[in-house]
Enzyme design. Structure first.
Site, mmCIF file in Angstrom:
data_model
loop_
_atom_site.group_PDB
_atom_site.id
_atom_site.type_symbol
_atom_site.label_atom_id
_atom_site.label_comp_id
_atom_site.label_asym_id
_atom_site.label_seq_id
_atom_site.Cartn_x
_atom_site.Cartn_y
_atom_site.Cartn_z
ATOM 1 N N CYS A 333 3.230 5.829 2.357
ATOM 2 C CA CYS A 333 4.408 5.289 3.053
ATOM 3 C C CYS A 333 5.305 6.348 3.695
ATOM 4 C CB CYS A 333 5.242 4.438 2.097
ATOM 5 S SG CYS A 333 4.277 3.506 0.915
ATOM 6 N N ARG A 362 -3.012 10.307 -7.769
ATOM 7 C CA ARG A 362 -2.051 9.899 -8.794
ATOM 8 C C ARG A 362 -2.526 10.411 -10.151
ATOM 9 N NH1 ARG A 362 -0.877 3.583 -6.926
ATOM 10 N NH2 ARG A 362 -0.277 4.105 -4.782
ATOM 11 N N GLN A 380 -6.537 4.428 0.090
ATOM 12 C CA GLN A 380 -5.932 3.112 0.281
ATOM 13 C C GLN A 380 -6.077 2.685 1.736
ATOM 14 O OE1 GLN A 380 -1.838 3.654 -1.276
ATOM 15 N NE2 GLN A 380 -2.363 2.032 -2.712
ATOM 16 N N ASP A 382 -4.204 1.332 3.771
ATOM 17 C CA ASP A 382 -2.783 1.047 3.899
ATOM 18 C C ASP A 382 -2.431 0.561 5.298
ATOM 19 O OD1 ASP A 382 -0.477 1.044 2.368
ATOM 20 O OD2 ASP A 382 -0.729 3.137 1.806
ATOM 21 N N HIS A 384 1.424 -0.367 7.538
ATOM 22 C CA HIS A 384 2.874 -0.579 7.551
ATOM 23 C C HIS A 384 3.218 -1.337 8.824
ATOM 24 C CE1 HIS A 384 2.326 3.061 4.994
ATOM 25 N NE2 HIS A 384 3.088 2.329 4.204
ATOM 26 N N LYS A 463 6.924 -8.177 -4.085
ATOM 27 C CA LYS A 463 5.569 -8.137 -3.513
ATOM 28 C C LYS A 463 4.780 -9.382 -3.870
ATOM 29 C CE LYS A 463 3.654 -5.581 -7.458
ATOM 30 N NZ LYS A 463 2.674 -4.578 -7.900
ATOM 31 N N HIS A 509 4.695 -3.179 3.565
ATOM 32 C CA HIS A 509 3.581 -2.346 3.119
ATOM 33 C C HIS A 509 2.487 -3.322 2.689
ATOM 34 C CE1 HIS A 509 6.511 1.049 2.146
ATOM 35 N NE2 HIS A 509 7.296 -0.014 2.096
#
Length: 636
Positions: A333, A362, A380, A382, A384, A463, A509
């Site tokens: 992000c 992570r 990911q 991902d 946005h 979420k 997200h």
């Protein structure tokens, strides 16, 4: 008399003091047999409870997850009673219901082993046969402390001491067995029909390494033997489909001691991965997304600005470059925020949908690492979405549609959960309420049923999570949609509105696969390594019967390769039956056996992975058919 309102608005009168079980029998005898627990005035309630006031009433059976949890929690009491009978010095900790079963944590001078399971199960069967009523009583704090102290139950005493001084404390009794419990429970022990002890583990009291290590006994129970048998069968099937074993056997991926939590993808695994990414890119291009890539390592200051330093630091990796502190990104992000800020945006550009296949790291403790399902480095998918406030509902619904398209292709049913503000979070209550309401509205307008998870949202926003169900009835949380008012504020993101002034965008997200690694692990187990042809690393293997058929096999191979089919040939000096069995073990979609007849007629003998021998086909006809199957992304 008391007045009871039943589902559908029907009103009935019953004698004051009747138990809910008696009320169920009076309404319909069969209802008393199928009911596990009741919802009385919106509270889950024991069927043994005597009703003395008016209220709304609904009886809940095994088709409801709440009833299964009650059933299994009662089963844990039965297991604890059996263990106490067998080893009286046992002290009890907690015994909750969990997904597909239950456990009980105990401290005992006897170390329980799998060899003790039949003994415990035999004693449980006696308790069930005795059909003890399960009776609830309420005690004062002092009475409860005295009761459990007299029985040497120090863990129960500790739990009671943590309750408010004026709390009324409930206990449940079945035969000689008493346990501290909020309930509710089934009416009697005889209600439990089928159960099995499953495994053992160690567990620290209250999850702290500073506390006593306890023995944890896992078990499961079902209302019918057929359901238990089906569950046990699927567990055995899951062992056969373990993605870690299949990944190595099929040459897809491995996790090595040299990199715990950091998976290696082999050539065939990369084919599978690349096909998934190719599909992702095609669908996102159609849906109006632009693809970007952001760096893996970024300056520490950025993570203070984003809020990750205060809310996620314990999960991050760090490094020093030129005497400056940097962080290895755990999320994509903040990089996406920086890219947005590189241009001045107009309201006419919004919504702006930006996607990234972003590698993140992570820190996970070694004890929770598990193949591809729990790793330290993963990619990911991902995206946005930067948008105007009035575009929120439409964009959420668009993401829901895209997620549905992906999961439907792979044959995954799914359910949806909405997670609200966690204890550790950023932003005002008003902003959170606005974001949560928007997610609810989008779900309602799509007609999607959902469960609310209080306090389980991301630290920057509520979420929607998508939990898909695989072929073994296991659920996996993969897709998510997070609505965020906080990051645009922290990064001072703006757009020029119709009025010529600067305004703050809202952002979403979202991921669909979630983690490429984890999704590949799920797919591997879902299909048992037998992927649909469009995903299969090897779509066709050419199998010549003898060495004299190699020349024709090479021509078939070359033509398939020219057509874009992923093909290999087996030229080993082995019998054809062995080669066919090996091809089946490798989960290859099609085996093309070629011999004298095929070489003479320009055909191939087709063996389908599931259907077996399909007979002879002209090579060009087969190519046309498989290309269509690949293009349509059919499941076998």
């Amino acid at each position: 008399m008391i007045n009871i309102t039943l589902p559908g608005g029907e009103h009935r009168e019953f004698a004051e003091g009747m138990s809910l079980l008696q009320i169920a029998k009076e309404i319909k005898p069969q209802l008393a047999k199928t009911a596990v627990v009741a919802l009385f005035n919106d509270q889950l309630t024991d069927l043994n409870r005597e009703i003395k006031e008016d209220g709304t009433l609904e009886f809940i059976g095994f088709d409801d997850e709440r009833a299964l949890n009650v059933y299994r929690h009662s089963s844990s009491h039965i297991m604890a009673q059996a263990i106490k009978r067998l080893w009286p010095d046992t002290r009890l900790a907690i015994g909750p219901a969990i997904d597909k079963g239950f456990y009980y944590d105990i401290e005992s001078s006897h170390t329980i082993t799998p060899e003790d399971f039949p003994l415990i199960e035999e004693e449980m069967q006696r308790i069930i046969a005795a059909d003890y009523p399960i009776i609830r009583r309420e005690l004062s704090r002092e009475e409860a402390l005295k009761l459990f102290a007299e029985h040497g139950e120090n863990y129960k005493v500790e739990l009671i001491n943590d309750l408010p001084a004026d709390a009324r404390i409930s206990i449940y009794q079945q035969g000689e067995f008493i346990d501290l419990c909020m309930g509710p429970h089934i009416p009697s022990t005889g209600k439990v029909k089928s159960f099995k002890l499953m495994s053992l583990a160690g567990a620290y009291w209250r999850g702290s390494e500073e506390n006593q290590m306890l023995q944890r006994i896992y078990a499961t129970s079902f209302p019918k033997k057929a359901l238990l048998d089906d569950y046990l069968h699927k567990l055995e099937e899951a062992k056969k489909r373990d993605h870690r074993r299949l990944g190595r056997e099929l040459g897809l991926f491995v996790v090595l001691d040299e990199g715990p939590g950091f998976p290696f993808f082999m050539p065939k695994g990369m084919i599978l991965r690349n096909e998934l990414e190719k599909f992702w890119r095609e669908e996102h291009r159609k849906a109006g997304y632009l693809e970007v890539r952001t760096p893996i390592i970024l300056n520490e200051e950025l993570w203070h600005r984003s809020g990750h330093w205060d809310n996620y630091k314990e999960n991050m990796y760090f490094t020093v470059i030129d005497e400056d502190n940097f962080c290895v990104k755990p999320m994509n992000c903040p990089g996406g925020m920086l890219l947005y800020k590189q241009s001045l945006h107009s309201y006419r550009e919004l919504p702006l949908r930006v996607g990234e296949m972003g590698l993140v790291h992570r820190h996970e403790k070694s004890g929770v690492l598990h193949g591809l399902m729990r790793v330290r480095a993963f990619t990911q998918d991902d995206a946005h979405i930067f948008m105007l406030p009035e575009q929120i509902i439409g964009e959420i619904k668009g993401v829901i549609d895209l997620i549905d398209k992906f999961y439907s292709l792979f044959g995954f049913p799914y359910h949806v959960e909405l997670s609200t503000r966690p204890e550790k979070s950023m932003g005002s209550a008003e902003t959170w309420e606005m974001a949560t309401s928007a997610l609810k509205q989008a779900l309602d307008e799509k007609g999607l049923p959902y469960k609310i998870n209080e306090g389980d949202g991301a630290f920057y926003g509520p979420k929607i999570d998508f939990h898909l169900q695989d072929s073994l009835d296991r659920t996996w949380q993969c897709g998510t949609i997070q609505l965020d008012f906080q990051m645009p504020e922290r990064f001072d993101l703006t757009y020029i509105g119709e009025d010529g002034e600067k305004h703050r965008p809202v952002m979403i997200h979202r991921v669909i696969y979630g983690s490429m690694e984890r999704f590949i692990g799920i797919l591997t187990e879902h299909f048992g390594g037998a992927f649909p042809t469009w995903l299969a690393p090897v779509q066709v293997r050419v199998v010549p019967i003898t060495e004299r058929h190699h020349d024709y096999a090479k021509k078939v191979y070359a033509r398939l390769e020219e057509a874009g089919v992923r093909v290999e040939a087996d030229y080993r000096s082995e019998k054809v039956g062995y080669k066919i069995r090996d091809g089946q073990m490798q989960k290859i979609s099609y085996l093309l056996v070629v011999g004298d007849r095929e070489a003479e007629e320009g055909t191939v003998s087709v063996r389908h992975r599931k259907e077996g021998d399909r007979g002879a086909a002209a090579l060009e006809d087969f190519i046309k058919q498989i290309l269509q199957e690949i293009d349509e992304k059919r499941s076998l």
